[in-house]
Design a protein around this motif. Structure first.
Motif, short mmCIF file in Angstrom:
data_model
loop_
_atom_site.label_atom_id
_atom_site.label_comp_id
_atom_site.label_asym_id
_atom_site.label_seq_id
_atom_site.Cartn_x
_atom_site.Cartn_y
_atom_site.Cartn_z
N PRO A 124 47.49 14.70 45.88
CA PRO A 124 48.71 14.84 46.70
C PRO A 124 48.43 14.84 48.21
O PRO A 124 49.19 14.23 48.97
CB PRO A 124 49.30 16.18 46.25
N ASP A 125 47.36 15.48 48.63
CA ASP A 125 47.08 15.52 50.08
C ASP A 125 46.75 14.12 50.60
O ASP A 125 47.14 13.75 51.71
CB ASP A 125 45.90 16.46 50.39
N TYR A 126 46.03 13.36 49.80
CA TYR A 126 45.71 11.98 50.19
C TYR A 126 47.00 11.17 50.31
O TYR A 126 47.22 10.47 51.29
CB TYR A 126 44.76 11.34 49.18
N ALA A 130 37.80 11.40 40.62
CA ALA A 130 39.13 12.02 40.66
C ALA A 130 39.60 12.31 42.08
O ALA A 130 40.76 12.61 42.30
CB ALA A 130 39.12 13.32 39.86
N GLY A 131 38.68 12.23 43.06
CA GLY A 131 39.04 12.53 44.44
C GLY A 131 39.19 14.02 44.66
O GLY A 131 39.00 14.83 43.74
N ASN A 132 39.53 14.38 45.92
CA ASN A 132 39.62 15.79 46.26
C ASN A 132 40.32 15.90 47.61
O ASN A 132 39.83 15.35 48.60
CB ASN A 132 38.20 16.38 46.34
N GLY A 133 41.47 16.56 47.66
CA GLY A 133 42.17 16.73 48.94
C GLY A 133 42.56 15.39 49.54
O GLY A 133 43.25 14.59 48.91
N GLU A 134 42.08 15.14 50.75
CA GLU A 134 42.41 13.86 51.39
C GLU A 134 41.48 12.73 50.98
O GLU A 134 41.59 11.62 51.49
CB GLU A 134 42.42 14.03 52.91
N GLY A 147 42.74 3.84 60.16
CA GLY A 147 42.29 4.46 61.41
C GLY A 147 42.62 3.63 62.63
O GLY A 147 41.79 3.42 63.50
N GLN A 148 43.86 3.14 62.71
CA GLN A 148 44.24 2.20 63.76
C GLN A 148 44.58 2.87 65.10
O GLN A 148 44.83 2.18 66.08
CB GLN A 148 45.41 1.32 63.30
N ILE A 149 44.63 4.19 65.13
CA ILE A 149 44.89 4.86 66.41
C ILE A 149 43.64 5.64 66.78
O ILE A 149 43.31 6.67 66.18
CB ILE A 149 46.12 5.79 66.33
N ALA A 150 42.92 5.11 67.80
CA ALA A 150 41.61 5.65 68.16
C ALA A 150 41.70 7.13 68.55
O ALA A 150 40.80 7.92 68.25
CB ALA A 150 41.01 4.84 69.29
N SER A 151 42.82 7.51 69.18
CA SER A 151 42.95 8.90 69.64
C SER A 151 43.31 9.85 68.50
O SER A 151 43.31 11.06 68.70
CB SER A 151 44.02 8.96 70.74
N GLN A 152 43.67 9.30 67.34
CA GLN A 152 44.01 10.16 66.19
C GLN A 152 43.12 9.83 65.00
O GLN A 152 43.60 9.29 64.01
CB GLN A 152 45.45 9.91 65.76
N PRO A 153 41.83 10.12 65.10
CA PRO A 153 40.95 9.78 63.97
C PRO A 153 41.36 10.55 62.72
O PRO A 153 41.78 11.71 62.82
CB PRO A 153 39.56 10.20 64.46
N ASP A 154 41.32 9.88 61.58
CA ASP A 154 41.65 10.56 60.32
C ASP A 154 40.51 10.37 59.34
O ASP A 154 39.45 9.82 59.68
CB ASP A 154 43.00 10.07 59.78
N ALA A 155 40.74 10.80 58.11
CA ALA A 155 39.67 10.78 57.11
C ALA A 155 39.14 9.37 56.85
O ALA A 155 38.03 9.21 56.33
CB ALA A 155 40.19 11.39 55.80
#
Lengths: 209, 214
Positions: free
Chosen positions: B68-70, B151-155, B179-187
Motif C-alpha cells: 500500500p505505501d508503494y 513481496a516488497g516492503n513499505g515503499e 525521480g523526475q524532480i531533482a529537488s524531490q528525490p524519492d525511493a
C-alpha cells in the motif's frame, strides 16, 4: 436519422446480395473471399454498414470470426450477415483470409465531424478520470493501431464506431468482449460522437504493430 | 559521487519514515462506498478484474498484493510528475487522499495467480540475479530490499507475479520515468544505479523470474 435509414436500406440490399453470393457455386472464385467483398468492398475498405477490414489486426479478425461462428457477437447486423458468412469458414481458410486482410493497405473513412476531433482526441488519449472513463490509448495504442486481439481503430467509419459502442450500451456483444461493454457503458452519446469523429478522421501512416 | 548517493539514500529513508507516519491519518476518513466501488471497477478495467495486470498496447501492471505505501507513493508521484505517465496522471489527479488509501489497501488484499506469459526459459538465470545480484557491476541481490519472495516492503514494491514485459519496460527506462524532480528525490533513486548495472538480457531474465512468483 437519414443515415439510419440509409443504413437500413443498405442492410436490406446487402443481405440479398450476400445470400446470392453464398448460393453461387464454389470453385469459380474462392467463396470465402468472394462473399466478403459484397459488403466490405473489393479493397476491404468497408462500406456502410460493414467495417473496413483492410489492415486490421489479424488476431482480432480471427477472434471476431470465431465469435461470429460461436454466436458470441449477437448484435442485429452480426446475426443478419456475419453468422452465416462465418458459419462455413474452415480454420485453414480463416487463417488465410485474416492473413490476407491484415496485409492490405488502409484508407481512413474521414466521415467524422472535424469540430469534435479535439474533444475526441482528449477522451482517447487521457480518458475522463472524474467520470471513471478510461483512456483508450492504454490498450489501443497512441496511434489507435491496436495490437494482437485488440483492434485497430484509426480511420474506421464514424457510423461503424458509433454503432459498435452503442451496441455494447444496448447489451449486445457482451460475451468475450471484456472490458469494452463496461467502458462503452460509461460514455455519453456526445462522447461517443466525439471519439468516433476523432478516430474516423485519423490515419496512422506507419505500420501497425 | 558515491558519498552523495549514500547521503541521498539516508535522506530518502528519513523521508520514507516521515511519509508512513503521515499517511496513517488519512486512513481515518473513509472513501464513500459507492464512489469507491465505481473507482475499483474503473481501475480493474485496465489492470485486470482481480488486479492481476493486463496486456493492452502497453503492459498494464499487476496491482494485486502490491504494498500500500508503494502504491500510494506512486499515485502521488504521477500527480506530482515525479513519475511520468500521462495516462496515470489523469487517473491519479482526481483521487482524494482517502480514496488513495482505500484503493491501495483494497488491491493489497487481492491474490490472484500471476498472469504469466513471460519467457519461462530465462527464469533460472533470473533467480540467480534476484538472489545473488551481479557482482561485476555492483548490482545487489534484489531480494535484499524486495524480500526473498519478492513481496516488497513499505515503499519497496512487490515484484512477485508482476508482468515480465512491464518489469522490462520499467528497468530499461528507469531514469526517464522515475525521480523526475531533482529537488524531490524519492525511493526510485535507489533503483537507478541498479537499473543501469543490468544488461538488457539480465533485465529480461530477472523479469521472467519474478513474473512466475506467487
Amino acid at each position: 436519422m437519414r443515415s439510419r435509414l440509409a443504413e437500413a436500406l443498405l442492410i436490406a440490399a446487402a443481405s440479398t446480395i450476400l445470400f446470392a453470393g453464398l448460393a453461387s457455386p464454389a470453385g469459380a472464385e474462392d467463396p470465402a473471399i468472394g462473399n466478403c467483398t459484397w459488403c466490405h468492398g473489393g479493397g476491404a475498405q468497408g462500406y456502410l454498414p460493414a467495417p473496413r477490414l483492410a489492415g486490421q489486426q489479424r488476431a482480432y479478425l480471427r477472434a471476431q470470426l470465431e465469435r461470429f461462428r460461436m454466436h458470441g457477437r449477437d448484435a442485429p447486423a452480426s446475426i443478419q450477415f456475419m453468422w452465416a458468412a462465418a458459419e462455413n469458414l474452415s480454420d485453414g481458410r480463416m487463417r488465410a483470409l485474416t492473413d490476407y486482410l491484415a496485409a492490405l493497405d488502409t484508407k481512413p473513412a474521414m466521415d467524422g465531424n472535424p469540430a469534435l476531433e479535439g474533444r475526441g482526441r482528449d477522451i482517447y488519449q487521457n480518458g475522463v478520470a472524474d467520470e471513471n472513463i478510461v483512456a483508450c490509448v492504454a490498450c489501443h495504442g497512441p496511434h489507435a493501431t491496436g495490437v494482437g486481439a485488440i483492434p485497430r481503430l484509426d480511420g474506421l467509419s464514424h457510423s461503424y464506431l458509433v454503432r459498435r459502442l452503442t451496441d455494447w450500451q444496448n447489451g449486445y456483444n457482451r460475451a468475450g468482449a471484456t472490458p469494452m461493454p463496461h467502458i462503452a457503458g460509461n460514455l455519453s452519446p456526445d462522447q461517443i460522437d466525439a471519439l468516433s469523429s476523432y478516430l474516423s478522421n485519423t490515419r496512422y501512416a506507419g505500420a501497425a504493430r | 559521487m558515491k558519498a552523495k548517493a549514500i547521503l541521498q539514500s539516508g535522506k530518502l529513508f528519513a523521508a520514507l519514515g516521515a511519509a508512513s507516519a503521515t499517511t496513517a491519518h488519512a486512513d481515518d476518513k473513509q472513501a464513500p462506498p459507492r464512489e469507491f466501488a465505481a473507482k475499483v471497477h474503473y481501475c480493474t478495467t485496465c489492470h485486470g478484474v482481480s488486479g492481476q495486470g493486463f496486456r493492452g498496447f502497453y503492459p498494464i501492471p499487476r496491482l494485486a498484493g502490491q504494498q500500500p505505501d508503494y502504491m500510494k507513493n506512486q499515485l502521488l508521484a504521477f500527480t506530482q510528475k515525479r513519475r511520468t505517465n500521462t495516462i496515470m496522471f489523469s487517473v491519479a489527479h482526481v483521487l482524494s487522499p482517502e480514496m488513495l488509501s482505500a484503493l491501495s489497501s483494497h488491491f493489497n488484499k487481492l491474490d490472484p495467480k500471476p498472469l504469466g506469459g513471460g519467457p519461462a526459459r530465462l527464469a533460472s538465470e533470473g533467480k540467480t540475479i534476484f538472489t545473488q545480484g551481479v557482482s561485476a557491476t555492483n548490482v545487489p541481490a534484489c531480494a535484499t530490499c524486495h524480500g526473498d519472495t519478492a513481496a516488497g516492503n513499505g515503499e519497496i514494491p512487490r515484484l512477485a507475479g508482476q508482468l515480465s514485459d512491464y518489469v522490462v519496460a520499467k528497468l530499461a527506462n528507469w531514469d526517464k520515468e522515475r525521480g523526475q524532480i531533482a529537488s524531490q528525490p524519492d525511493a526510485s533513486a535507489l533503483m537507478e544505479p541498479i537499473a543501469h548495472g543490468l544488461t538488457p538480457d539480465q533485465i529480461k531474465a530477472v523479469a521472467a523470474y519474478v513474473s512466475t512468483l506467487e
